[in-house]
Design an enzyme around this catalytic site. Structure first.
Site, PDB file in Angstrom:
ATOM      1  N   ASP A   1      73.864  76.229  14.017  1.00 32.33           N
ATOM      2  CA  ASP A   1      72.709  75.978  13.154  1.00 32.33           C
ATOM      3  C   ASP A   1      73.177  76.141  11.717  1.00 32.33           C
ATOM      4  O   ASP A   1      73.603  77.228  11.336  1.00 32.33           O
ATOM      5  CB  ASP A   1      71.586  76.969  13.478  1.00 32.33           C
TER       6      ASP A   1
ATOM      7  N   THR B   1      65.483  84.245  14.071  1.00 30.02           N
ATOM      8  CA  THR B   1      64.987  85.619  14.117  1.00 30.02           C
ATOM      9  C   THR B   1      63.693  85.760  14.911  1.00 30.02           C
ATOM     10  O   THR B   1      63.532  86.728  15.648  1.00 30.02           O
ATOM     11  CB  THR B   1      64.773  86.193  12.705  1.00 30.02           C
TER      12      THR B   1
ATOM     13  N   ILE C   1      70.939  82.276   9.913  1.00 28.43           N
ATOM     14  CA  ILE C   1      69.843  83.182  10.274  1.00 28.43           C
ATOM     15  C   ILE C   1      68.599  82.809   9.474  1.00 28.43           C
ATOM     16  O   ILE C   1      68.572  82.934   8.252  1.00 28.43           O
ATOM     17  CB  ILE C   1      70.243  84.651  10.033  1.00 28.43           C
ATOM     18  N   HIS C   2      67.564  82.376  10.189  1.00 30.45           N
ATOM     19  CA  HIS C   2      66.296  81.961   9.584  1.00 30.45           C
ATOM     20  C   HIS C   2      65.214  82.151  10.633  1.00 30.45           C
ATOM     21  O   HIS C   2      65.463  82.706  11.706  1.00 30.45           O
ATOM     22  CB  HIS C   2      66.385  80.513   9.087  1.00 30.45           C
ATOM     23  N   GLY C   3      64.014  81.696  10.363  1.00 30.76           N
ATOM     24  CA  GLY C   3      62.874  81.942  11.240  1.00 30.76           C
ATOM     25  C   GLY C   3      63.069  81.540  12.689  1.00 30.76           C
ATOM     26  O   GLY C   3      62.712  82.293  13.600  1.00 30.76           O
TER      27      GLY C   3
END
Length: 162
Positions: A8, A17, A12-14
């Protein structure tokens, strides 16, 4: 145990997480990046986005490969995360780490990309890296969020690339 290996470009993103980490009860997120490992600011920014319930590590592909040789490194529910297919190709092909599958998430538009499906655009180099993973016995699936069905990337886009 590695419960998900994901590509991706946003790292680290919505979706990672909230979606993947909660759905898979992730206890550790490991980012494979030869660039970010040397960028303290970027590492700090990524660390701020990691859920409080998860440990976090960033290392080079070679560093992660060395750590994965020790089973205790992934004794908890671990998410391996890379921005592009090349990191996983190197982990599998160059360092001999076996992965049963790799999930392809967001790959945004850049010069020279071709659309595979919504949210996934690949350069010829990225496509070649994914082909190398497939040829090494890794199932390459596309799924943005856990509730979506797994789709074989090569059935979505078999490619006509040289």
């Amino acid at each position: 145990m590695i419960v998900l290996a994901r590509i991706d470009d946003r790292l680290i993103h919505g979706q990672v997480t909230v979606g993947w980490s909660r759905f898979l009860d992730i206890e550790k997120i490991v980012v494979l990046s030869d660039d970010i490992v040397h960028d303290d600011m970027q590492k700090s920014l990524l660390a701020m986005a990691v859920p409080e319930s998860a440990d976090f590590d960033v290392d080079s592909v070679a560093g992660v490969a060395a750590k994965l040789a020790h089973p205790e490194y992934t004794s908890c529910r671990t998410l391996l995360l890379a921005a592009s297919p090349s990191e996983f190709r190197r982990l599998v092909v160059e360092f001999g780490f076996r992965l049963p599958e790799v999930n392809v998430g967001g790959q945004r538009y850049a010069a020279g990309t071709r659309k595979v499906c919504d949210g996934v655009l690949l350069t010829d180099e990225a496509y070649a890296d994914l082909c190398a993973l497939r040829d090494a016995g890794v199932f390459v699936e596309v799924r943005m969020i856990p509730s979506h069905d797994k789709k074989d990337l090569f059935k979505l886009y078999p490619g006509d690339r040289a």
